[in-house]
Design a protein around this motif. Sequence first.
Motif, PDB file in Angstrom:
ATOM      1  N   GLY A  10      -0.816   2.231  10.366  1.00 26.31           N
ATOM      2  CA  GLY A  10       0.257   1.853   9.429  1.00 26.31           C
ATOM      3  C   GLY A  10       1.033   3.086   8.999  1.00 26.31           C
ATOM      4  N   THR A  12       3.968   4.145   9.494  1.00 28.85           N
ATOM      5  CA  THR A  12       5.412   4.095   9.215  1.00 28.85           C
ATOM      6  C   THR A  12       5.745   3.497   7.852  1.00 28.85           C
ATOM      7  OG1 THR A  12       5.377   2.046  10.485  1.00 28.85           O
ATOM      8  CG2 THR A  12       6.195   4.018  11.618  1.00 28.85           C
ATOM      9  N   GLY A  13       4.757   2.930   7.154  1.00 24.60           N
ATOM     10  CA  GLY A  13       5.008   2.303   5.855  1.00 24.60           C
ATOM     11  C   GLY A  13       5.124   3.338   4.742  1.00 24.60           C
ATOM     12  N   ALA A  14       5.324   2.833   3.518  1.00 23.55           N
ATOM     13  CA  ALA A  14       5.484   3.734   2.366  1.00 23.55           C
ATOM     14  C   ALA A  14       4.255   4.621   2.200  1.00 23.55           C
ATOM     15  CB  ALA A  14       5.725   2.900   1.106  1.00 23.55           C
ATOM     16  N   VAL A  15       3.078   4.049   2.314  1.00 21.56           N
ATOM     17  CA  VAL A  15       1.839   4.822   2.161  1.00 21.56           C
ATOM     18  C   VAL A  15       1.592   5.670   3.407  1.00 21.56           C
ATOM     19  CG1 VAL A  15      -0.672   4.637   1.864  1.00 21.56           C
ATOM     20  CG2 VAL A  15       0.857   3.131   0.567  1.00 21.56           C
ATOM     21  N   THR A  37       3.255  -1.357  13.903  1.00 26.38           N
ATOM     22  CA  THR A  37       3.270  -2.622  14.640  1.00 26.38           C
ATOM     23  C   THR A  37       3.533  -2.329  16.119  1.00 26.38           C
ATOM     24  OG1 THR A  37       5.537  -2.873  13.854  1.00 26.38           O
ATOM     25  CG2 THR A  37       3.892  -4.245  12.802  1.00 26.38           C
ATOM     26  N   ARG A  40       6.607  -0.682  18.070  1.00 26.98           N
ATOM     27  CA  ARG A  40       6.949   0.756  17.990  1.00 26.98           C
ATOM     28  C   ARG A  40       6.166   1.611  18.991  1.00 26.98           C
ATOM     29  NH1 ARG A  40       9.552   1.940  12.922  1.00 26.98           N
ATOM     30  NH2 ARG A  40       9.031   0.480  11.263  1.00 26.98           N
ATOM     31  N   ALA A  85      -3.487   2.227   6.206  1.00 23.35           N
ATOM     32  CA  ALA A  85      -2.373   1.853   5.316  1.00 23.35           C
ATOM     33  C   ALA A  85      -1.772   0.552   5.822  1.00 23.35           C
ATOM     34  CB  ALA A  85      -1.335   2.973   5.277  1.00 23.35           C
ATOM     35  N   MET A  86      -2.677  -0.353   6.173  1.00 27.80           N
ATOM     36  CA  MET A  86      -2.257  -1.649   6.720  1.00 27.80           C
ATOM     37  C   MET A  86      -2.080  -2.666   5.595  1.00 27.80           C
ATOM     38  SD  MET A  86      -5.005  -2.209   9.743  1.00 27.80           S
ATOM     39  CE  MET A  86      -6.395  -1.159   9.390  1.00 27.80           C
ATOM     40  N   ASN A 108      -6.519   2.030   1.920  1.00 24.62           N
ATOM     41  CA  ASN A 108      -5.686   1.724   0.751  1.00 24.62           C
ATOM     42  C   ASN A 108      -5.579   0.241   0.487  1.00 24.62           C
ATOM     43  OD1 ASN A 108      -4.070   4.267  -0.189  1.00 24.62           O
ATOM     44  ND2 ASN A 108      -4.471   4.411   1.986  1.00 24.62           N
ATOM     45  N   SER A 179       8.462   1.221  -4.741  1.00 20.20           N
ATOM     46  CA  SER A 179       7.699   1.692  -3.577  1.00 20.20           C
ATOM     47  C   SER A 179       6.300   1.074  -3.539  1.00 20.20           C
ATOM     48  CB  SER A 179       7.607   3.220  -3.560  1.00 20.20           C
ATOM     49  OG  SER A 179       6.980   3.679  -4.736  1.00 20.20           O
ATOM     50  N   GLY A 180       5.852   0.572  -4.673  1.00 19.41           N
ATOM     51  CA  GLY A 180       4.551  -0.095  -4.744  1.00 19.41           C
ATOM     52  C   GLY A 180       4.502  -1.366  -3.918  1.00 19.41           C
ATOM     53  N   GLY A 182       5.833  -1.524  -0.943  1.00 21.45           N
ATOM     54  CA  GLY A 182       5.970  -1.128   0.460  1.00 21.45           C
ATOM     55  C   GLY A 182       7.429  -1.136   0.898  1.00 21.45           C
ATOM     56  N   TYR A 183       7.643  -0.829   2.209  1.00 17.28           N
ATOM     57  CA  TYR A 183       8.997  -0.811   2.752  1.00 17.28           C
ATOM     58  C   TYR A 183       9.168  -1.942   3.760  1.00 17.28           C
ATOM     59  CZ  TYR A 183      13.386   0.547   4.726  1.00 17.28           C
ATOM     60  OH  TYR A 183      14.693   0.518   5.134  1.00 17.28           O
ATOM     61  N   ASN A 316       2.236   6.289  -7.515  1.00 15.98           N
ATOM     62  CA  ASN A 316       1.549   5.181  -6.839  1.00 15.98           C
ATOM     63  C   ASN A 316       1.313   5.416  -5.354  1.00 15.98           C
ATOM     64  OD1 ASN A 316       4.552   4.751  -7.213  1.00 15.98           O
ATOM     65  ND2 ASN A 316       4.183   3.305  -5.559  1.00 15.98           N
ATOM     66  N   GLY A 320      -2.146   7.310  -6.224  1.00 23.35           N
ATOM     67  CA  GLY A 320      -2.526   5.888  -6.222  1.00 23.35           C
ATOM     68  C   GLY A 320      -2.717   5.308  -4.832  1.00 23.35           C
TER      69      GLY A 320
HETATM   70  N1  LIG Z   1       2.832   1.161  -1.792  1.00 22.24           N
HETATM   71  C1  LIG Z   1       1.919   1.483  -2.681  1.00 22.24           C
HETATM   72  O1  LIG Z   1       2.214   2.059  -3.753  1.00 22.24           O
HETATM   73  C2  LIG Z   1       0.461   1.152  -2.441  1.00 22.24           C
HETATM   74  C3  LIG Z   1      -0.468   1.670  -3.322  1.00 22.24           C
HETATM   75  C4  LIG Z   1      -1.830   1.406  -3.119  1.00 22.24           C
HETATM   76  C5  LIG Z   1      -2.206   0.628  -2.053  1.00 22.24           C
HETATM   77  N2  LIG Z   1      -1.263   0.107  -1.202  1.00 22.24           N
HETATM   78  C6  LIG Z   1      -1.737  -0.694  -0.050  1.00 22.24           C
HETATM   79  O2  LIG Z   1      -1.587   0.110   1.123  1.00 22.24           O
HETATM   80  C7  LIG Z   1      -1.266  -0.702   2.251  1.00 22.24           C
HETATM   81  C8  LIG Z   1       0.045  -0.228   2.850  1.00 22.24           C
HETATM   82  O3  LIG Z   1       1.069  -0.375   1.874  1.00 22.24           O
HETATM   83  P1  LIG Z   1       2.570   0.086   2.113  1.00 22.24           P
HETATM   84  O4  LIG Z   1       3.206   0.022   0.781  1.00 22.24           O
HETATM   85  O5  LIG Z   1       2.629   1.322   2.890  1.00 22.24           O
HETATM   86  O6  LIG Z   1       3.107  -1.138   3.038  1.00 22.24           O
HETATM   87  P2  LIG Z   1       4.328  -1.125   4.080  1.00 22.24           P
HETATM   88  O7  LIG Z   1       5.359  -0.153   3.647  1.00 22.24           O
HETATM   89  O8  LIG Z   1       4.692  -2.555   4.252  1.00 22.24           O
HETATM   90  O9  LIG Z   1       3.654  -0.571   5.430  1.00 22.24           O
HETATM   91  C9  LIG Z   1       2.748  -1.324   6.199  1.00 22.24           C
HETATM   92  C10 LIG Z   1       2.382  -0.550   7.466  1.00 22.24           C
HETATM   93  O10 LIG Z   1       1.496  -1.347   8.245  1.00 22.24           O
HETATM   94  C11 LIG Z   1       2.092  -1.631   9.528  1.00 22.24           C
HETATM   95  N3  LIG Z   1       1.783  -3.023   9.895  1.00 22.24           N
HETATM   96  C12 LIG Z   1       2.298  -4.165   9.369  1.00 22.24           C
HETATM   97  N4  LIG Z   1       1.770  -5.248   9.970  1.00 22.24           N
HETATM   98  C13 LIG Z   1       0.909  -4.771  10.906  1.00 22.24           C
HETATM   99  C14 LIG Z   1       0.092  -5.390  11.882  1.00 22.24           C
HETATM  100  N5  LIG Z   1       0.012  -6.732  11.996  1.00 22.24           N
HETATM  101  N6  LIG Z   1      -0.656  -4.578  12.685  1.00 22.24           N
HETATM  102  C15 LIG Z   1      -0.588  -3.232  12.570  1.00 22.24           C
HETATM  103  N7  LIG Z   1       0.167  -2.583  11.671  1.00 22.24           N
HETATM  104  C16 LIG Z   1       0.912  -3.354  10.849  1.00 22.24           C
HETATM  105  C17 LIG Z   1       3.586  -1.417   9.324  1.00 22.24           C
HETATM  106  O11 LIG Z   1       4.207  -1.109  10.569  1.00 22.24           O
HETATM  107  P3  LIG Z   1       5.786  -1.357  10.802  1.00 22.24           P
HETATM  108  O12 LIG Z   1       6.511  -0.269  10.042  1.00 22.24           O
HETATM  109  O13 LIG Z   1       5.939  -1.224  12.273  1.00 22.24           O
HETATM  110  O14 LIG Z   1       6.082  -2.725  10.265  1.00 22.24           O
HETATM  111  C18 LIG Z   1       3.575  -0.212   8.366  1.00 22.24           C
HETATM  112  O15 LIG Z   1       3.321   0.962   9.096  1.00 22.24           O
HETATM  113  C19 LIG Z   1      -1.223  -2.149   1.727  1.00 22.24           C
HETATM  114  O16 LIG Z   1      -2.463  -2.755   1.947  1.00 22.24           O
HETATM  115  C20 LIG Z   1      -0.948  -1.960   0.243  1.00 22.24           C
HETATM  116  O17 LIG Z   1      -1.392  -3.041  -0.522  1.00 22.24           O
HETATM  117  C21 LIG Z   1       0.056   0.366  -1.360  1.00 22.24           C
END
Ligand SMILES: NC(=O)c1ccc[n+]([C@@H]2O[C@H](COP(=O)([O-])OP(=O)(O)OC[C@H]3O[C@@H](n4cnc5c(N)ncnc54)[C@H](OP(=O)(O)O)[C@@H]3O)[C@@H](O)[C@H]2O)c1
Length: 339
Positions: A10, A12-15, A37, A40, A85-86, A108, A179-180, A182-183, A316, A320
């Motif tokens: 994961g 490429t996501g925010a985390v 995903t 990519r 970071a899925m 996470n 950002s909490g 995600g993107y 976060n 976080g």
């Molecule tokens: N954001 C925060 O502040 C925060 C804080 C604590 C915990 N968390 C937790 O950390 C995790 C990631 O959060 P995030 O905010 O970074 O989310 P996000 O921005 O939506 O990123 C999700 C990541 O997972 C990949 N992904 C999505 N579906 C997938 C699949 N079916 N198979 C493989 N990879 C997949 C995405 O790839 P693509 O880019 O290709 O879609 C992206 O790299 C979540 O479980 C979230 O609850 C987030």
Amino acid sequence: MEKIKVAIIGATGAVGQVFMWMLSNHKWFEIEYITATAARTGEKYGKSVHWVLPFEMAEVLKGIELKEYNLEAMKEAGVQIVFSAMPAEVARVAEPELRDAGFYVFSNAGAMRYEKNVPILIPEVNLDSLHLINEQGYPEGGFIVTNANCSTTGLAIALSPLVKFGIKEISVSTYQSVSGAGYPGLSSFDITDNVIPFIGGEEEKIEKEINKILSITPDVYAYCARVPVMFGHIETVWVDFDQDVSIEDIIEAWDTFIIDESGLPSSPVKPVIYDADNTFPQPKYAFWGKPRGMVTYTGRLKKKKHRIGFTLMVNNVVKGAAGGSIQNAEAFVQMYNHR
Ligand SMILES: NC(=O)c1ccc[n+]([C@@H]2O[C@H](COP(=O)([O-])OP(=O)(O)OC[C@H]3O[C@@H](n4cnc5c(N)ncnc54)[C@H](OP(=O)(O)O)[C@@H]3O)[C@@H](O)[C@H]2O)c1
């Protein structure tokens, strides 16, 4: 010491982006394998990712190739530690598989946090809980260590040095950044010029996790709102204690909460920094501190009848999320002398 090879799932996501930034030049870990995903696969990170962090991407990250999510390939590449970071629903299936394949998973996602033998680790707060990895099968096999929900993390850190006063009840209201989610997260139509007074599942997570992390059973009352801020969650907190506690007691407890400087590369020496200025803290300071984004800031301290109130700000996506996970992996390497 030879660096330990890590994977970021994961990336490429925010985390995931915070993992990439913090691991681009880490003392103990080197990025060996990254995935997102399937669409990519084969793309270069610098071209594929929509970079959202408020500073430039390190040059070394740009040419790293996004690979297929394949446990065999990860093993062959020598990966030992997997940073997850899925999304939670993906993690629920993938993380136990990774553990069964012998990887050390630092996650996470919320999926595995409430399993009995899976720690919700914050090294400055509950380092002892790391021993649960032995109940999952380490050293013969892999394990999962989670970090707390982002709002819980800031709250647990600020409350940790106050547990000695006997915490009876906690009321917390959060003002959480976009950002909490995600993107790309929320639609700009929904959040611009607006506050959304509900974040699904968040209040329950705080209420549940604070007890598991601090090993206490206070009544916890939480309200969570999403605010149009990019990074950093603010929380306003009221705490009721068993004993009479003064403002000075609280300041002293935070000031003397110090982590040994010889400790983990990602641990702040002072996990909580208090400032009496009435305008402190603000999400503007989300990337302040050393290491950046790893300090929880507190302010607005007051006492009313027998209750203590304060405000806190936690980054976060760093403390976080990814930064907390990296610190957890460092704690494992140090505690188990894993090389
Ligand atoms: N954001 C925060 O502040 C925060 C804080 C604590 C915990 N968390 C937790 O950390 C995790 C990631 O959060 P995030 O905010 O970074 O989310 P996000 O921005 O939506 O990123 C999700 C990541 O997972 C990949 N992904 C999505 N579906 C997938 C699949 N079916 N198979 C493989 N990879 C997949 C995405 O790839 P693509 O880019 O290709 O879609 C992206 O790299 C979540 O479980 C979230 O609850 C987030």
